[in-house]
Write an enzyme that holds these catalytic residues in place. Structure first.
Site, PDB file in Angstrom:
ATOM      1  N   LYS A   1       0.821  -1.219   0.000  1.00  0.00           N
ATOM      2  CA  LYS A   1       0.000   0.000   0.000  1.00  0.00           C
ATOM      3  C   LYS A   1       0.848   1.259   0.000  1.00  0.00           C
ATOM      4  CE  LYS A   1      -4.324  -1.615   2.092  1.00  0.00           C
ATOM      5  NZ  LYS A   1      -5.323  -1.348   3.142  1.00  0.00           N
TER       6      LYS A   1
ATOM      7  N   LYS B   1      -5.178 -11.668  -6.441  1.00  0.00           N
ATOM      8  CA  LYS B   1      -6.417 -11.751  -5.662  1.00  0.00           C
ATOM      9  C   LYS B   1      -7.416 -10.711  -6.138  1.00  0.00           C
ATOM     10  CE  LYS B   1      -5.470  -8.530  -1.937  1.00  0.00           C
ATOM     11  NZ  LYS B   1      -5.334  -8.194  -0.539  1.00  0.00           N
TER      12      LYS B   1
ATOM     13  N   LYS C   1     -10.442  -4.468  -4.618  1.00  0.00           N
ATOM     14  CA  LYS C   1     -11.011  -3.243  -5.182  1.00  0.00           C
ATOM     15  C   LYS C   1      -9.917  -2.275  -5.627  1.00  0.00           C
ATOM     16  CE  LYS C   1     -11.455  -0.830  -0.831  1.00  0.00           C
ATOM     17  NZ  LYS C   1     -10.015  -0.931  -0.742  1.00  0.00           N
TER      18      LYS C   1
HETATM   19  P1  TYM Z   1     -10.719  -6.152   4.294  1.00  0.00           P
HETATM   20  O1  TYM Z   1     -11.761  -5.162   4.638  1.00  0.00           O
HETATM   21  O2  TYM Z   1      -9.719  -5.805   3.259  1.00  0.00           O
HETATM   22  O3  TYM Z   1     -11.380  -7.504   3.821  1.00  0.00           O
HETATM   23  C1  TYM Z   1     -12.406  -8.157   4.557  1.00  0.00           C
HETATM   24  C2  TYM Z   1     -12.181  -9.668   4.514  1.00  0.00           C
HETATM   25  O4  TYM Z   1     -12.202 -10.142   3.153  1.00  0.00           O
HETATM   26  C3  TYM Z   1     -11.075 -10.976   2.928  1.00  0.00           C
HETATM   27  N1  TYM Z   1     -10.706 -10.889   1.498  1.00  0.00           N
HETATM   28  C4  TYM Z   1     -10.608 -11.938   0.677  1.00  0.00           C
HETATM   29  N2  TYM Z   1     -10.792 -13.256   0.868  1.00  0.00           N
HETATM   30  C5  TYM Z   1     -10.623 -14.059  -0.198  1.00  0.00           C
HETATM   31  N3  TYM Z   1     -10.302 -13.626  -1.441  1.00  0.00           N
HETATM   32  C6  TYM Z   1     -10.099 -12.317  -1.686  1.00  0.00           C
HETATM   33  N4  TYM Z   1      -9.794 -11.894  -2.909  1.00  0.00           N
HETATM   34  C7  TYM Z   1     -10.249 -11.396  -0.595  1.00  0.00           C
HETATM   35  N5  TYM Z   1     -10.133 -10.053  -0.485  1.00  0.00           N
HETATM   36  C8  TYM Z   1     -10.419  -9.747   0.796  1.00  0.00           C
HETATM   37  C9  TYM Z   1     -10.002 -10.407   3.842  1.00  0.00           C
HETATM   38  O5  TYM Z   1      -8.993 -11.360   4.082  1.00  0.00           O
HETATM   39  C10 TYM Z   1     -10.808 -10.058   5.069  1.00  0.00           C
HETATM   40  O6  TYM Z   1     -10.964 -11.193   5.905  1.00  0.00           O
HETATM   41  N6  TYM Z   1      -7.472  -5.630   8.078  1.00  0.00           N
HETATM   42  C11 TYM Z   1      -8.760  -6.221   7.683  1.00  0.00           C
HETATM   43  C12 TYM Z   1      -9.913  -5.727   8.521  1.00  0.00           C
HETATM   44  C13 TYM Z   1      -9.699  -5.886   9.976  1.00  0.00           C
HETATM   45  C14 TYM Z   1      -9.766  -7.098  10.725  1.00  0.00           C
HETATM   46  C15 TYM Z   1      -9.506  -6.737  12.063  1.00  0.00           C
HETATM   47  C16 TYM Z   1     -10.015  -8.414  10.385  1.00  0.00           C
HETATM   48  C17 TYM Z   1      -9.421  -4.881  10.855  1.00  0.00           C
HETATM   49  N7  TYM Z   1      -9.307  -5.393  12.120  1.00  0.00           N
HETATM   50  C18 TYM Z   1      -9.473  -7.696  13.105  1.00  0.00           C
HETATM   51  C19 TYM Z   1      -9.978  -9.373  11.398  1.00  0.00           C
HETATM   52  C20 TYM Z   1      -9.717  -9.013  12.712  1.00  0.00           C
HETATM   53  C21 TYM Z   1      -9.031  -5.848   6.237  1.00  0.00           C
HETATM   54  O7  TYM Z   1      -8.545  -4.877   5.735  1.00  0.00           O
HETATM   55  O8  TYM Z   1      -9.957  -6.627   5.615  1.00  0.00           O
END
Ligand code: TYM
Length: 332
Positions: free
Chosen positions: A112, A195, A198
């Site tokens: 990022k 993957k 967005k």
């Molecule tokens: P975020 O908001 O980017 O994504 C939410 C969840 O979707 C999963 N994900 C995917 N899984 C499979 N294939 C894909 N292409 C794909 N893209 C996204 C992510 O792995 C995620 O589980 N840092 C985290 C949010 C967060 C969080 C936490 C999660 C903040 N605090 C505490 C767990 C526990 C994030 O940015 O996810």
């Protein structure tokens, strides 16, 4: 009861198919057997450029999507991260036991910050994983259902929990990642070795759940497939076909093997048309439910108020223990 926790960022108008299949679908299953904490990390969302007005809307809209896919406020505690200030307070303590080098090795930060230019990247982007560790460690969590891209952050969380416990005495539960291998990485339809995300350069490989179904169906029908003709599951030789098989199998709730047998003798065109149809059937009612829910912000806010109250109760107790263990003088 054992606890699960997870979060999804309010950085877009719609969850995408990777978010849903990789993570949120597991949240729905796990709420039956676990004490579940599901939240919207709005504080994480401000680590990249954004519009305040959009953030507020997307926060409610994210909750509407969780409810629409089946997260149940009667069983799960649903809240917004910024409503639980103890999380930010715990982040400070954890940041003081995190190594600078350790934080520098986080691949998501490297990706990022490279995209924004290292000078433009804020310090919040750097400390993001520590905030994420606090999200989890504030609540004595056993399992964290996420996609593969969050694995490294979970490892940091475990390391910090263990380090704190060693230094200050047993305090934190050390959480396990809950990553369902088959669905942990859903790929971009146009670039099926990357993957689905967005932030991809083009959105033609991205399926947003709330987009017009016709538009998504078209994206699926235009998905990149592979050389050859046979429909087989082989992520290395046939990443495009394998991704479509994974998506369709997940949405229909069948095994990939079953699907492969059913496609014997058929062509890529059939696979795409059917997958587009299955997706349309899935998203059409979902869009309706989200539309209804967003018309009633008061309902969503009431769920969030109840969720924040319960979450704060738990987090405040953890924080009090942590403050005591690290040697802060209790206010008289
Ligand atoms: P975020 O908001 O980017 O994504 C939410 C969840 O979707 C999963 N994900 C995917 N899984 C499979 N294939 C894909 N292409 C794909 N893209 C996204 C992510 O792995 C995620 O589980 N840092 C985290 C949010 C967060 C969080 C936490 C999660 C903040 N605090 C505490 C767990 C526990 C994030 O940015 O996810």
């Amino acid at each position: 009861r054992s606890r699960v926790l997870s979060g999804i960022q309010p950085t877009s108008n719609s969850f995408h198919l990777g978010n849903y299949l990789g993570a949120v679908r597991q949240w729905v299953d796990l709420q039956d057997d676990f004490d579940a904490f599901y939240f919207i990390p709005d504080m994480h969302a401000i680590t990249v450029s954004y519009e305040p007005k959009e953030l507020r809307e997307r926060t409610r809209r994210s909750v509407a999507q969780l409810l629409a896919v089946g997260v149940d406020p009667e069983r799960a505690t649903i809240y917004v991260q910024s409503h639980v200030p103890e999380i930010a307070q715990l982040t400070w303590v954890l940041s003081c036991i995190t190594g600078f080098g350790e934080a520098s090795r986080m691949t998501q930060f490297k990706d990022k910050s490279a995209r924004q230019g290292t000078d433009a990247a804020g310090v919040g982007l750097f400390t993001y994983p520590i905030l994420m560790a606090a999200d989890i460690l504030a609540f004595e969590i056993d399992r964290v259902p996420v996609g593969e891209d969050q694995r490294q952050h979970l490892e940091l969380t475990r390391d910090l929990a263990q380090r704190f416990n060693t230094r200050f005495g047993a305090t934190f539960t050390v959480p396990q990642p809950h990553i369902v291998k088959e669905f942990a990485k859903i790929y971009d339809l146009q670039n099926p070795t990357a993957k689905m995300s967005k932030s991809a350069a083009s959105d033609s490989g991205l399926i947003n759940l709330l987009d017009e179904p016709k538009r998504s169906a078209k994206k699926i029908r235009s998905a990149v497939t592979d050389t050859g003709r046979a429909i087989i599951f082989d992520p290395v030789e046939k990443p495009g076909v394998s991704n479509l098989l994974t998506i369709q199998a997940a949405l229909r709730g069948v095994q990939v093997d079953e699907l492969v047998s059913a496609y014997a003798g058929k062509g890529y065109g059939d696979l795409k048309v059917d997958t587009a149809e299955v997706l349309t059937e899935f998203v059409t009612p979902l869009r309706g439910r989200v539309a209804e829910l967003t018309e009633d912000p008061g309902y969503i806010d009431s769920i969030l108020a109840a969720g924040a109250e319960r979450a704060r109760g738990v987090a405040a107790a953890t924080l009090a223990t942590v403050y005591d263990r690290v040697g802060f003088l209790a206010p008289a």
